[in-house]
Design an enzyme around this catalytic site. Structure first.
Site, PDB file in Angstrom:
ATOM      1  N   HIS A 358     -42.388  11.632  57.541  1.00 47.64           N
ATOM      2  CA  HIS A 358     -41.360  10.586  57.617  1.00 47.64           C
ATOM      3  C   HIS A 358     -41.102   9.871  56.306  1.00 47.64           C
ATOM      4  CE1 HIS A 358     -41.103  10.531  62.078  1.00 47.64           C
ATOM      5  NE2 HIS A 358     -42.343  10.962  61.972  1.00 47.64           N
ATOM      6  N   LYS A 546     -33.175  -4.063  59.742  1.00 42.34           N
ATOM      7  CA  LYS A 546     -34.205  -3.044  59.491  1.00 42.34           C
ATOM      8  C   LYS A 546     -35.367  -3.737  58.805  1.00 42.34           C
ATOM      9  CE  LYS A 546     -31.104  -0.797  56.942  1.00 42.34           C
ATOM     10  NZ  LYS A 546     -31.191   0.543  57.496  1.00 42.34           N
ATOM     11  N   ARG A 547     -36.496  -3.039  58.631  1.00 46.12           N
ATOM     12  CA  ARG A 547     -37.595  -3.637  57.900  1.00 46.12           C
ATOM     13  C   ARG A 547     -37.161  -4.048  56.502  1.00 46.12           C
ATOM     14  NH1 ARG A 547     -42.902  -3.765  60.052  1.00 46.12           N
ATOM     15  NH2 ARG A 547     -43.489  -4.474  57.974  1.00 46.12           N
ATOM     16  N   LYS A 552     -34.769  -0.315  50.721  1.00 47.51           N
ATOM     17  CA  LYS A 552     -33.676  -0.466  51.679  1.00 47.51           C
ATOM     18  C   LYS A 552     -32.583  -1.404  51.136  1.00 47.51           C
ATOM     19  CE  LYS A 552     -36.727   0.345  55.673  1.00 47.51           C
ATOM     20  NZ  LYS A 552     -36.193   1.496  56.420  1.00 47.51           N
ATOM     21  N   THR A 654     -32.654   5.407  61.592  1.00 46.44           N
ATOM     22  CA  THR A 654     -32.190   5.611  62.962  1.00 46.44           C
ATOM     23  C   THR A 654     -31.341   4.425  63.404  1.00 46.44           C
ATOM     24  OG1 THR A 654     -34.376   4.805  63.632  1.00 46.44           O
ATOM     25  CG2 THR A 654     -33.985   7.178  63.810  1.00 46.44           C
ATOM     26  N   LYS A 658     -27.845   3.990  65.794  1.00 53.56           N
ATOM     27  CA  LYS A 658     -27.630   3.017  66.874  1.00 53.56           C
ATOM     28  C   LYS A 658     -26.333   2.255  66.657  1.00 53.56           C
ATOM     29  CE  LYS A 658     -32.569   2.784  67.069  1.00 53.56           C
ATOM     30  NZ  LYS A 658     -33.716   2.183  66.371  1.00 53.56           N
TER      31      LYS A 658
HETATM   32  C1  26Q Z   1     -50.148   4.137  56.960  1.00 52.90           C
HETATM   33  C2  26Q Z   1     -51.470   3.937  56.584  1.00 52.90           C
HETATM   34  C3  26Q Z   1     -52.053   2.708  56.665  1.00 52.90           C
HETATM   35  C4  26Q Z   1     -51.305   1.640  57.167  1.00 52.90           C
HETATM   36  C5  26Q Z   1     -49.987   1.832  57.561  1.00 52.90           C
HETATM   37  C6  26Q Z   1     -49.410   3.078  57.456  1.00 52.90           C
HETATM   38  C7  26Q Z   1     -47.988   3.277  57.863  1.00 52.90           C
HETATM   39  C8  26Q Z   1     -47.472   2.652  58.978  1.00 52.90           C
HETATM   40  C9  26Q Z   1     -46.164   2.827  59.354  1.00 52.90           C
HETATM   41  C10 26Q Z   1     -47.145   4.096  57.129  1.00 52.90           C
HETATM   42  C11 26Q Z   1     -45.820   4.275  57.514  1.00 52.90           C
HETATM   43  C12 26Q Z   1     -45.318   3.647  58.639  1.00 52.90           C
HETATM   44  C13 26Q Z   1     -43.928   3.794  59.115  1.00 52.90           C
HETATM   45  C14 26Q Z   1     -43.047   4.601  58.583  1.00 52.90           C
HETATM   46  C15 26Q Z   1     -41.671   4.691  59.097  1.00 52.90           C
HETATM   47  O1  26Q Z   1     -41.275   3.964  59.991  1.00 52.90           O
HETATM   48  N1  26Q Z   1     -40.861   5.604  58.561  1.00 52.90           N
HETATM   49  C16 26Q Z   1     -39.496   5.758  58.996  1.00 52.90           C
HETATM   50  O2  26Q Z   1     -39.457   6.765  60.007  1.00 52.90           O
HETATM   51  C17 26Q Z   1     -38.175   6.860  60.589  1.00 52.90           C
HETATM   52  C18 26Q Z   1     -38.247   7.867  61.712  1.00 52.90           C
HETATM   53  O3  26Q Z   1     -38.310   9.157  61.191  1.00 52.90           O
HETATM   54  C19 26Q Z   1     -37.126   7.234  59.560  1.00 52.90           C
HETATM   55  O4  26Q Z   1     -35.871   7.181  60.170  1.00 52.90           O
HETATM   56  C20 26Q Z   1     -37.170   6.261  58.376  1.00 52.90           C
HETATM   57  O5  26Q Z   1     -36.304   6.725  57.358  1.00 52.90           O
HETATM   58  C21 26Q Z   1     -38.588   6.142  57.839  1.00 52.90           C
HETATM   59  O6  26Q Z   1     -38.654   5.173  56.828  1.00 52.90           O
END
Ligand code: 26Q
Length: 816
Positions: A358, A546-547, A552, A654, A658
């Site tokens: 991702h 979004k976050r 972003k 995503t 929406k």
């Molecule tokens: C990893 C290790 C330690 C702590 C936290 C994490 C961690 C947590 C959440 C790393 C990444 C995330 C989340 C990532 C995320 O939401 N990515 C998004 O995924 C979506 C679905 O595929 C995409 O549409 C987005 O582009 C992408 O940013």
């Protein structure tokens, strides 16, 4: 089998009866929360009836089952969603109204499970919804975090985080399955045992944490299919030991218990950012181990110990690398618990696992310190070492002498365990989440692996469930669509196509516009009660939700607003379309700059909203606590969807889908799924601006253009200067120095403006001005909006899941 539905009368009777039984009260003196309870129980009874009908069917039909492992499942509220899935929303709403109740105020009583950060977690939730609706047998596996993502308050313009104690009053939707608890082992050491010329390994002296599953049913639309979301909760194994109490080891006993249970205490709030925290690694192994142990036991129960068919009956999928330890865990179980040899275990494992990536950003790729893994998971570490040894040997044959390349690809290298390398090497499939993202994986991030095995790589563009994001969130537009093309699109998303010709129908356009306006009013009401802000529903609603992340580029949006503000101040007669700029975004609590950007947006809001001239045509609103239920109100009210990521950085996005599905037009860069939205709607129905991914890539190798832009563009210079001259937050003129500095000079020796905000600012503002003009031609604008809705069928997660199934999982439908 015909599916019976409760009638309006039956629903009313059930609610009244439950109020009487549970609370000894009638509707007149029940609290909202009690009514929620009675209503939710009524709906749950219906869901459970279907669950009972479905029960055992997959086993009887001996169908393959998917386990979708994800550290996050951002499911959102369940009550309304289940009414929709039961195809009985109408009766429920009528029943509530007849009881004198306002349905949405009852829905709001449900605590929202915030078991995810953003896109990745929400994607998992959409997938499980689609799997059920497509009758594909699956179980979602995640962690039952006691505290989900923090709740956000804005205090004096700053983000403040509050704990999200969503389980405080229990949850209506989960079923505790104590009987299916698993034990997960940490620490200790491994003994080598030689017996009858065979070597085996025994893990000893470990400490045990019990994983207790809580299952949340996910009902398919208009069907009996119920897939479970299994949420593992950590418990200490031993009851508090009275002996040690008596020996005066009271605090130690409590400490041990706390240590075990802290594993499922809280969701890490970093999104797209890896931090090597030990507790996070524990969470990941806890989820992985419990899920795989269960999957294997379930397999053995149905098929016995014939592991040669394991991969035909079980698919394991890791949603990013977070549950990647499931891979060595399966190896461990097959070898240590069932006595398989390495080669056989490896083949089975490779045929079972698929991995979705991702992100391409280096700071988000997980690399665990080798010594931490060795200490916490000694047996898993041994297995990882052997995987690594064999991998490097195999790669040597492909790339003889290329140590550096092999080092980059190794599962263990440079003192770290590289989770992406593990998931690619030990699985049969790797996929990106949009076309451009997969291209970048192949060309760049995982290029070496692509050379070894190009067939492993596939691209599957993300999707969203139209049931939650259109049918449930936007009932006005949904009933309009029913009126135009009938209601078959609800079951068959492709039929949304048929809406397109209606853009030529003036009466339909008028109704479409009215529906949008009513949705704006609904959002306005919610924000009024939520944070005391009201919105003018005749204004254009321009939303970025979004976050918060530098890539972003909420900062681009903010600076764009400031630039427009200057233009209006210089020229008060400027004829502009009144517009509301809405932001919704949570920042990771430790992400200083992201939090500063929130402060900046709120400062700009103050400046604009308090200005007598500017406030006539613009308003800036930062909505607090952006979450799933807020998104459900924001998307349907949007005219314009802001998708501004630096090209090449957003894997898919995503939220963009929406908005599109709800008839907002996109203003975006050529990044992630925006590229495919452009392809779907054509250039007349989207606004694209800014550098391409190739240009961004090339620009990294050039000196930054930031100072040249600053010097040659007076408007940019003015906006930049306003960051530090006291225009914003006069009490603290130095507040935004950090932003100014990073844009113009870069930080820590990095390049200036590394996300190309200044480079894209002029193009962005130009596109915005064009939109102002176009929006005023209401007919043309509504045509664009309708085109977006009609072509959004491509981004239905049902389409995505069908692709996953054809390319990766190969599940068969279970039909009753
Ligand atoms: C990893 C290790 C330690 C702590 C936290 C994490 C961690 C947590 C959440 C790393 C990444 C995330 C989340 C990532 C995320 O939401 N990515 C998004 O995924 C979506 C679905 O595929 C995409 O549409 C987005 O582009 C992408 O940013």
């Amino acid at each position: 089998m015909a599916l019976d539905r409760l009638t309006v009368q039956e629903i009313k009777d059930s609610i009244l009866q439950k109020l009487e039984r549970n609370y000894g009260c009638d509707i007149t003196d029940a609290t909202k929360n009690q009514i929620y309870d009675a209503l939710a129980q009524t709906v749950r009874d219906e869901v459970m009836k279907r669950r009972t009908a479905y029960r055992g069917e997959r086993k009887r039909q001996r169908c393959k089952k998917l386990y979708y492992l994800s550290a996050e499942f951002l499911v959102g509220r369940a009550l309304h969603n289940n009414m929709v899935a039961l195809v009985n929303e109408h009766n429920y709403i009528v029943a509530l109204r007849e009881l004198g109740l306002d349905p949405s105020s009852i829905f709001e009583e449900e605590p929202e499970p915030g078991l995810g950060n953003g896109g990745l977690g929400r994607l998992a939730a959409c997938f499980l919804d689609s799997l059920s609706s497509l009758h594909l047998p699956a179980m979602g596996c995640t962690i039952r975090y006691e505290y989900g993502l923090f709740r956000q308050k804005i205090v004096d313009g700053y983000q403040v985080e509050l704990p999200d104690n969503w389980l405080e009053n229990g949850s209506m939707w989960e079923v505790c399955r104590m009987d299916e608890s698993q034990e997960v082992h940490f620490g200790g050491r491994v003994e080598e045992i030689h017996e009858n010329g065979k070597t085996s390994y025994r893990h000893v002296n470990y400490s045990t944490v019990q994983a207790v599953p809580y299952d949340v049913p996910t009902l398919g639309y208009d069907s009996n299919m119920v897939n479970m979301l299994r949420c593992w909760s950590a418990r200490a194994t031993k009851k508090l030991d009275m002996q040690s109490f008596n020996r005066g080891e009271y605090t130690r006993a409590i400490e041990e218990k706390e240590l075990a249970e802290v594993i499922s205490k809280v969701l890490y709030p970093e999104d797209n950012h890896y931090e090597g925290k030990e507790l996070r690694l524990k969470q990941q192994y806890f989820l992985s181990s419990a899920s795989v142990q269960y999957a294997v036991k379930d397999f053995v129960k149905v098929y016995g110990k014939d592991f040669s068919i394991f991969a035909d009956k079980v698919a394991l999928h890791v949603n990013d690398t977070h549950p990647g330890m499931a891979i060595p865990e399966l190896m461990r179980i097959l070898m240590d618990e069932y006595g398989l040899g390495w080669d056989e275990a490896e083949t089975i494992t490779k045929n079972t696992f698929g991995y979705t990536n991702h992100t391409v950003m280096a700071e988000a790729l997980e690399k665990w310190p080798e010594d931490m893994v060795a200490r916490l998971l000694p047996r898993i570490y041994m297995i990882l070492q052997e995987i690594n040894r064999r991998e490097c040997a195999a790669l040597w044959d492909v790339f003889p002498g290329q140590w550096e390349r092999i080092g980059r690809m190794a599962v263990i290298g440079y003192g770290t365990v590289n989770m992406a390398n593990l998931c690619i090497w030990m699985g049969h499939s790797v996929n990106g989440v949009s076309k451009i993202h997969t291209d970048i994986l192949k060309k760049d991030v995982f290029h070496d692996f692509y050379l070894v095995d190009p067939d492993k790589f596939t691209s599957i563009t993300n999707g969203i469930t139209h049931r939650r994001w259109l049918m449930m969130a936007n009932f006005r537009l949904s009933s309009l669509i029913d009126e135009a093309i009938g209601d078959k699109w609800r079951k068959d998303y492709e039929l949304l196509k048929d809406l397109e010709p209606f853009k030529e129908d003036a009466a339909f356009r008028e109704k479409f516009f009215e529906a949008k306006k009513l949705n704006k009013a609904r959002l306005s009401r919610r924000l009024t009660s939520w944070q005391g802000v009201s919105l003018r529903e005749d204004d254009m609603f321009d939303i970025q939700a979004k976050r918060l992340h530098e890539y972003k580029r909420q900062l681009l949006n903010a600076l764009g607003i400031l630039m427009l503000y200057n233009r209006i101040k210089d020229n008060p007669g400027l004829d502009v379309q009144p517009r509301i700029y809405i932001f919704g975004a949570k920042a990771a609590p430790g992400y200083y700059r992201a939090k500063l950007i929130i402060r900046l947006i709120n400062e700009i809001a103050k400046l604009v909203n308090n200005d007598p001239v500017a406030s006539r045509v613009m308003k800036v609103v930062f909505v607090e606590n952006y979450c799933v239920s807020l998104a459900e109100d924001l998307m349907p009210a949007a005219d314009l969807s802001e998708q501004l990521s630096t090209a090449g950085k957003e894997a898919s996005g995503t939220g963009n889908m929406k908005f599109m599905m709800n008839g907002a037009v996109t203003l975006g860069t050529l990044d992630g799924a925006n590229v495919e939205i452009l392809q779907a709607v054509g250039k007349d129905n989207i606004y694209i601006f800014g550098m391409t991914a190739e240009q961004v890539e090339a620009a990294y190798r050039q000196p930054s253009r930031a100072s040249a832009i600053f010097e040659t563009n007076a408007e940019v210079r003015r906006v930049m200067t306003q960051l530090i001259d006291g225009t914003l937050c006069p009490e603290q003129p130095g507040l935004f120095r950090d932003l100014y500095h990073s844009l113009l000079f870069g930080d820590n020796g990095g390049m200036a403006d590394s996300y190309f905000v200044l480079s894209d600012l002029s193009g962005y503002v130009k596109a915005r001005m064009q939109i102002e003009k176009d929006y005023r031609d209401r007919d043309e604008w509504v045509k664009k909006a309708i085109t977006n809705v009609a072509r959004s069928w491509i981004f239905a997660s049902d389409r995505t899941i069908k692709e996953y199934n054809e390319k990766i999982w190969h599940l068969k439908e279970v039909r009753l």
